[in-house]
Design a protein around this motif. Structure first.
Motif, PDB file in Angstrom:
ATOM      1  N   LYS A  91      78.288  40.479   6.635  1.00  0.00           N
ATOM      2  CA  LYS A  91      79.289  41.372   6.821  1.00  0.00           C
ATOM      3  C   LYS A  91      78.851  42.662   6.742  1.00  0.00           C
ATOM      4  CE  LYS A  91      84.258  42.631   6.694  1.00  0.00           C
ATOM      5  NZ  LYS A  91      85.547  42.158   6.020  1.00  0.00           N
ATOM      6  N   ALA A  92      78.944  43.503   8.072  1.00  0.00           N
ATOM      7  CA  ALA A  92      78.665  44.852   7.954  1.00  0.00           C
ATOM      8  C   ALA A  92      79.319  45.836   7.073  1.00  0.00           C
ATOM      9  CB  ALA A  92      78.493  45.476   9.371  1.00  0.00           C
ATOM     10  N   VAL A  93      78.747  46.633   6.199  1.00  0.00           N
ATOM     11  CA  VAL A  93      79.511  47.587   5.425  1.00  0.00           C
ATOM     12  C   VAL A  93      79.474  48.808   5.752  1.00  0.00           C
ATOM     13  CG1 VAL A  93      79.296  48.439   2.814  1.00  0.00           C
ATOM     14  CG2 VAL A  93      78.226  46.150   3.323  1.00  0.00           C
ATOM     15  N   THR A  94      80.620  49.395   5.968  1.00  0.00           N
ATOM     16  CA  THR A  94      80.956  50.692   6.402  1.00  0.00           C
ATOM     17  C   THR A  94      80.825  51.827   5.315  1.00  0.00           C
ATOM     18  OG1 THR A  94      83.314  50.440   6.324  1.00  0.00           O
ATOM     19  CG2 THR A  94      82.202  50.017   8.605  1.00  0.00           C
ATOM     20  N   ALA A  95      80.510  53.100   5.582  1.00  0.00           N
ATOM     21  CA  ALA A  95      80.555  54.018   4.650  1.00  0.00           C
ATOM     22  C   ALA A  95      81.828  54.589   4.484  1.00  0.00           C
ATOM     23  CB  ALA A  95      79.566  55.132   4.918  1.00  0.00           C
ATOM     24  N   ASP A  96      82.235  54.486   3.270  1.00  0.00           N
ATOM     25  CA  ASP A  96      83.578  55.530   3.021  1.00  0.00           C
ATOM     26  C   ASP A  96      83.509  56.537   2.443  1.00  0.00           C
ATOM     27  OD1 ASP A  96      84.939  53.039   3.761  1.00  0.00           O
ATOM     28  OD2 ASP A  96      84.681  51.971   1.810  1.00  0.00           O
ATOM     29  N   THR A  97      84.489  57.477   2.318  1.00  0.00           N
ATOM     30  CA  THR A  97      84.412  58.547   1.474  1.00  0.00           C
ATOM     31  C   THR A  97      84.431  58.725  -0.044  1.00  0.00           C
ATOM     32  OG1 THR A  97      85.813  59.570   3.270  1.00  0.00           O
ATOM     33  CG2 THR A  97      85.809  60.925   1.249  1.00  0.00           C
ATOM     34  N   TYR A  98      83.669  59.361  -0.639  1.00  0.00           N
ATOM     35  CA  TYR A  98      83.295  59.355  -2.109  1.00  0.00           C
ATOM     36  C   TYR A  98      84.659  59.959  -2.635  1.00  0.00           C
ATOM     37  CZ  TYR A  98      81.833  60.968  -6.540  1.00  0.00           C
ATOM     38  OH  TYR A  98      81.602  61.127  -7.921  1.00  0.00           O
ATOM     39  N   VAL A  99      85.342  59.221  -3.524  1.00  0.00           N
ATOM     40  CA  VAL A  99      86.318  59.776  -4.374  1.00  0.00           C
ATOM     41  C   VAL A  99      85.881  59.934  -5.894  1.00  0.00           C
ATOM     42  CG1 VAL A  99      88.608  59.232  -5.103  1.00  0.00           C
ATOM     43  CG2 VAL A  99      87.895  58.518  -2.704  1.00  0.00           C
ATOM     44  N   SER A 100      85.918  61.103  -6.393  1.00  0.00           N
ATOM     45  CA  SER A 100      85.465  61.316  -7.910  1.00  0.00           C
ATOM     46  C   SER A 100      86.606  61.116  -8.838  1.00  0.00           C
ATOM     47  CB  SER A 100      84.916  62.554  -7.862  1.00  0.00           C
ATOM     48  OG  SER A 100      84.656  63.121  -9.364  1.00  0.00           O
ATOM     49  N   SER A 101      86.509  60.632  -9.926  1.00  0.00           N
ATOM     50  CA  SER A 101      87.252  60.450 -11.258  1.00  0.00           C
ATOM     51  C   SER A 101      86.498  60.605 -12.329  1.00  0.00           C
ATOM     52  CB  SER A 101      87.819  58.817 -11.160  1.00  0.00           C
ATOM     53  OG  SER A 101      88.381  58.645 -12.235  1.00  0.00           O
ATOM     54  N   ASP A 102      87.316  61.218 -13.260  1.00  0.00           N
ATOM     55  CA  ASP A 102      86.662  61.308 -14.645  1.00  0.00           C
ATOM     56  C   ASP A 102      87.404  60.273 -15.728  1.00  0.00           C
ATOM     57  OD1 ASP A 102      89.278  62.236 -15.034  1.00  0.00           O
ATOM     58  OD2 ASP A 102      88.515  64.316 -15.435  1.00  0.00           O
ATOM     59  N   ASP A 103      87.941  59.365 -15.186  1.00  0.00           N
ATOM     60  CA  ASP A 103      88.514  58.569 -16.050  1.00  0.00           C
ATOM     61  C   ASP A 103      87.603  57.228 -16.686  1.00  0.00           C
ATOM     62  OD1 ASP A 103      90.888  59.426 -15.709  1.00  0.00           O
ATOM     63  OD2 ASP A 103      91.435  58.158 -14.008  1.00  0.00           O
ATOM     64  N   TRP A 104      86.342  57.097 -16.246  1.00  0.00           N
ATOM     65  CA  TRP A 104      85.305  56.210 -16.589  1.00  0.00           C
ATOM     66  C   TRP A 104      84.435  56.718 -17.818  1.00  0.00           C
ATOM     67  CZ3 TRP A 104      80.249  56.795 -14.957  1.00  0.00           C
ATOM     68  CH2 TRP A 104      79.973  57.692 -14.096  1.00  0.00           C
ATOM     69  N   TYR A 105      84.354  58.099 -17.923  1.00  0.00           N
ATOM     70  CA  TYR A 105      83.455  58.398 -19.129  1.00  0.00           C
ATOM     71  C   TYR A 105      84.201  59.486 -19.914  1.00  0.00           C
ATOM     72  CZ  TYR A 105      83.313  62.320 -15.685  1.00  0.00           C
ATOM     73  OH  TYR A 105      83.453  63.415 -14.663  1.00  0.00           O
ATOM     74  N   THR A 106      83.710  59.648 -21.002  1.00  0.00           N
ATOM     75  CA  THR A 106      84.107  60.485 -22.073  1.00  0.00           C
ATOM     76  C   THR A 106      84.049  61.846 -21.839  1.00  0.00           C
ATOM     77  OG1 THR A 106      84.018  58.609 -23.775  1.00  0.00           O
ATOM     78  CG2 THR A 106      84.556  60.793 -24.666  1.00  0.00           C
ATOM     79  N   ALA A 107      84.681  62.782 -22.390  1.00  0.00           N
ATOM     80  CA  ALA A 107      84.341  64.370 -22.184  1.00  0.00           C
ATOM     81  C   ALA A 107      83.176  64.405 -23.204  1.00  0.00           C
ATOM     82  CB  ALA A 107      85.683  65.124 -22.276  1.00  0.00           C
ATOM     83  N   ALA A 108      82.460  65.584 -22.574  1.00  0.00           N
ATOM     84  CA  ALA A 108      81.388  66.067 -23.453  1.00  0.00           C
ATOM     85  C   ALA A 108      81.974  66.697 -24.938  1.00  0.00           C
ATOM     86  CB  ALA A 108      80.368  66.930 -22.981  1.00  0.00           C
ATOM     87  N   THR A 109      81.342  66.595 -25.905  1.00  0.00           N
ATOM     88  CA  THR A 109      81.685  67.195 -27.157  1.00  0.00           C
ATOM     89  C   THR A 109      81.151  68.425 -27.464  1.00  0.00           C
ATOM     90  OG1 THR A 109      81.900  65.203 -28.454  1.00  0.00           O
ATOM     91  CG2 THR A 109      81.996  66.832 -29.655  1.00  0.00           C
ATOM     92  N   ALA A 110      82.024  69.590 -27.578  1.00  0.00           N
ATOM     93  CA  ALA A 110      81.591  70.920 -27.697  1.00  0.00           C
ATOM     94  C   ALA A 110      80.768  71.109 -29.079  1.00  0.00           C
ATOM     95  CB  ALA A 110      82.553  71.910 -27.792  1.00  0.00           C
ATOM     96  N   GLU A 111      79.531  71.685 -28.872  1.00  0.00           N
ATOM     97  CA  GLU A 111      79.006  71.998 -30.188  1.00  0.00           C
ATOM     98  C   GLU A 111      79.156  73.371 -30.831  1.00  0.00           C
ATOM     99  OE1 GLU A 111      74.770  71.378 -29.375  1.00  0.00           O
ATOM    100  OE2 GLU A 111      75.122  69.385 -28.696  1.00  0.00           O
TER     101      GLU A 111
END
Length: 784
Positions: free
Chosen positions: A764-784
């Motif tokens: 089945k053909a796959v159509t390109a969708d619009t990229y939707v960003s999220s920050d829920d799947w990674y941890t925030a960087a720790t400030a040094e």
């Protein structure tokens, strides 16, 4: 590359005399720079008349300046020259004689006060260059074009030629070498300054015409192996023609036998003949001080097991700081011992069982049950040849690791050792064969135990036993012992030909079901840094998956390349990702062009379904996989990089969707599974999520293989998995055969690409969708 610094300023501190430069005249003399150089570096001192540039030079002066340059090292053995005792240059003469730089004149005399000629200084400097291991390849300029070449004394031709072609010596007016003219102090100073520009010669011999041949060859004695506070001594033998990722055999000598002695014995020479025939590396290891092995594990004795393990680790290293680095196949390193060395092989090889793919004990003395119990209870490195990671977490005891072992006239007095290995292999008794009267077969691997009473030659030991099995890193504890693959069968085609001006290699596996009547898929597989196409083929077993599913697989090999960045010998390297920085003067698309050429050739030779072409690779080959995905996006229907994450550094060659599945090990030494804002994992996945138009809020997590695989999957609006990331628990930096099977079954086989670039998932053909960003799947960087 780390070059040795020639005649450095630091040597001046060792000098006892110094000279204050006289004020230079308005017309600076031609030798001014040379005068400053030898003075500031403490190489030449005053004569009482200042620098005295026109004064003639004696032999003593020449050798004293070189001795000064070396920092006046202590002289342990007095010179045998009969005319130097009590002279100011006695130590310099002794040092020069001991190092082959001064051979004397006449009847064992040094003749320090003899005035020297330009030809004599050139000859002395040529010897000094050899002593310093300097690169004297020169600029190609020959002395044969000089007007007085025919008058150069025969003994001076080589030295004059070396110095002239390397810019150490220049001609005099009239295009003259003036080899027989007496030299002045200004001329000596100039030659020393020019000589200081020579660089240390490479430790290795790299031939661009034969790039895959080993760059270190020969016999290397007295190699020191250091483990903690203890040391051992080894001898290496590296034959000519060794290839990347070569097998190796470690040989333990009997008591009271040094490694160098055993390497020259009848048995040692026989092993060297085996190495020549099979192009494998050898290492002979002796007991402490060449005396006795610590078979009782006495606390007062050396820790022989750690020395053996360190030898294995050192042999794996490609660093130029080692005496004789080479590209060793960590999956195919074996151990053999003779006499007490045979007992040491059984005992200490068992202690670090995951280092070895086979052990052979010849005429072994007894190993006590108590010593075996002690080593058997200790924890081994869970990942053959990788690192100490996971030792405590995996908690694998040595006595549980399956290991092929051959007892050659070694079992009658070693029932405890035989029982130990039967238990470790969970082995049952099998049938006799042409080599062994008694055999045992491991329950869950290709490991086996042979017992024979008759004498066996090194050739038989290697060809019939040690050379037949390998130990790969795997999902099972302690690695996977398997028989080595035969790449000479008709289903394999080995290619070595010039591609884009370089001698390149790749090999093709064609499944038995292929008839040439129907188009079949194609999978491209690329190995890691320093490895080979053979290595990734055996480790990943993609050829088994190809045989089962009827597709063709190409295993491509990177070219052996020199670089002066990472301090290693020339090694197979894909110019991709961060590794491209090691070759700043090289076309960064050189390997992209090579891979595309290989694919073109394969598609022309076989019936390939060009809508179903896939790429995968490990480590540096993973970098190459990511790079191919960016540079040749339309060419592939899916890619699966393993063991390394690389964010795109340039624009994609096409807007076409390209599914990716990245896999790393929990104990991966080149990658990790952490998802932290800004780290390589997150930036790589974000870039591919954006390219493939996924909604990062659709992230799902799943497990496979009884929870050992933890997978993150990003999909599009139609729930098509376009970006995946998997952590394989309990595994290191490796490409597993289970990964090959799963990548095909659950990923590659589901995707195809139309002629217009459209991606299809399960037809089945796959159509390109619009990229939707999220920050829920990674941890925030720790400030040094």
């Amino acid at each position: 590359m780390n070059w040795r610094k020639p005649l450095t300023l630091a040597l001046a501190a060792a000098m006892t005399a110094s000279l204050t430069l006289p004020a230079l005249a308005a017309d600076t003399p031609w030798y001014a720079d040379a005068q400053a150089y030898v003075t500031e570096n403490g190489l030449m001192t005053s004569t009482g008349n200042g620098f005295d540039p026109d004064a003639t030079v004696t032999r003593a002066t020449v050798f004293q300046t070189l001795y000064n340059a070396e920092g006046k090292p202590a002289v342990e053995t007095p010179s045998t020259f009969t005319d130097v005792s009590g002279k100011w240059y006695a130590d310099a003469a002794a040092w020069a004689q001991a190092n082959g730089i001064a051979s004397g004149t006449g009847t064992n005399t040094f003749n320090g006060d003899q005035v020297v000629t330009r030809g004599e200084i050139a000859t002395i400097l040529a010897r000094y260059a050899e002593y310093k291991n300097l690169d004297t390849s020169g600029n190609g300029t020959s002395i044969t074009g000089m007007a007085d070449y025919s008058s150069v004394p025969s003994w001076a031709v080589d030295g004059m030629s070396l110095c002239f072609s390397n810019g150490v010596l220049s001609g005099k007016p009239g295009n003259l070498l003036a080899a027989s003219d007496t030299a002045t102090r200004a001329e000596l100073a100039t030659m020393l300054m020019n000589f200081s520009q020579l660089k240390e010669a490479k430790k290795y011999n790299f031939d661009p015409e034969h790039p895959y041949d080993g760059v270190m060859t020969g016999l290397f004695n007295n190699i020191t192996i250091t483990a903690g506070d203890e040391t051992g001594t080894a001898t290496y033998y590296l034959p000519e023609g060794m290839q990347p990722w070569t097998p190796a055999v470690i040989i333990l000598t009997p008591n009271n036998t040094t490694a160098a002695e055993f390497a020259e014995s009848e048995t040692g020479l026989a092993w060297r003949a085996v190495a020549d025939a099979n192009k494998i590396g050898l290492a002979f290891l002796e007991p402490a001080d060449g005396k006795t092995w610590n078979l009782t594990l006495s606390e007062d004795g050396r820790n022989d097991a750690d020395i053996l393990n360190q030898l294995y680790t050192t042999m794996r290293s490609k660093a130029l700081t080692n005496v004789a680095p080479f590209s060793m196949d960590k999956s195919h390193t074996t151990l053999v011992g003779y006499g007490e060395g045979g007992a040491a092989a059984l005992l200490f090889g068992g202690r670090y069982a995951t280092d070895f793919s086979g052990i052979c004990a010849v005429d072994a003395t007894e190993v006590s049950a108590e010593a075996l119990e002690t080593v058997g209870d200790q924890l081994v490195y869970p990942f053959p040849g990788d690192s100490t990671m996971g030792v405590e977490e995996m908690h694998i005891q040595a006595k549980t690791v399956d290991t092929p072992v051959w007892f050659v006239n070694s079992a009658d007095n070693n029932q405890a050792a035989l029982d130990y290995y039967i238990t470790a292999n969970d082995a049952t008794k099998g049938a006799a064969n042409d080599y062994a009267e008694t055999t045992y077969q491991a329950a869950d691997s290709d490991a086996r135990i042979w017992v024979s009473a008759k004498e066996q030659t090194p050739e038989t030991i290697y060809n019939a036993f040690l050379g037949t099995t390998k130990r790969f890193m795997a999902m099972q504890e302690g690695g996977r012992v398997s028989f080595a693959n035969d790449f000479t069968t008709s289903q394999w085609t080995i290619h070595e030909e010039e591609v884009n001006g370089e001698l390149r290699r790749w090999m093709t596996y064609v499944p038995s079901s292929y008839t040439g009547d129907e188009d079949v898929p194609l999978v491209l597989v690329m190995h890691g840094y320093t490895a080979s196409m053979y290595a990734i083929a055996e480790e990943s077993r993609w050829y088994d998956v190809a045989e089962e599913n009827g597709f063709i697989v190409v295993f491509a090999q990177a070219l052996v390349r020199e670089n002066e960045v990472n301090g290693n010998i020339p090694a197979t390297t894909w110019v991709a990702g961060s590794f491209g920085q090691m070759f700043p003067d090289l076309d960064q698309d050189v390997d992209v062009n090579f891979i595309n050429t290989v694919l073109d050739k394969t598609e022309a030779e076989y019936k390939i379904d060009t809508s179903r072409v896939y790429a995968t690779g490990h480590s540096n080959g993973s970098m190459m996989t990511w790079t191919m995905g960016v540079n040749s996006t339309d060419r592939f229907a899916a890619i699966a990089p393993v063991g390394y994450m690389t964010a795109p550094s340039e624009e994609f060659s096409s807007d076409s969707l390209l599914p990716t599945w990245a896999i790393v090990g929990e104990f991966d030494s080149a990658a990790n599974s952490e998802m932290v804002d800004g780290n390589t994992n997150v930036t790589t996945l974000e870039a591919w999520n954006e390219h493939n138009g996924v909604d990062e809020n659709t992230l799902t997590e799943s497990t496979q293989y009884d929870g050992k695989w933890e997978t993150m999957t990003f999909t599009n609006d139609e729930d098509v998995p376009l970006v995946r990331f998997t952590t394989v628990l309990g595994t290191p930096h490796v490409y597993l055969q289970e990964e090959s099977q799963t990548i095909w079954d659950e990923f590659f086989s589901k995707y195809s690409r139309g002629e217009d670039g459209t991606l299809y998932y399960e037809g089945k053909a796959v159509t390109a969708d619009t990229y939707v960003s999220s920050d829920d799947w990674y941890t925030a960087a720790t400030a040094e």
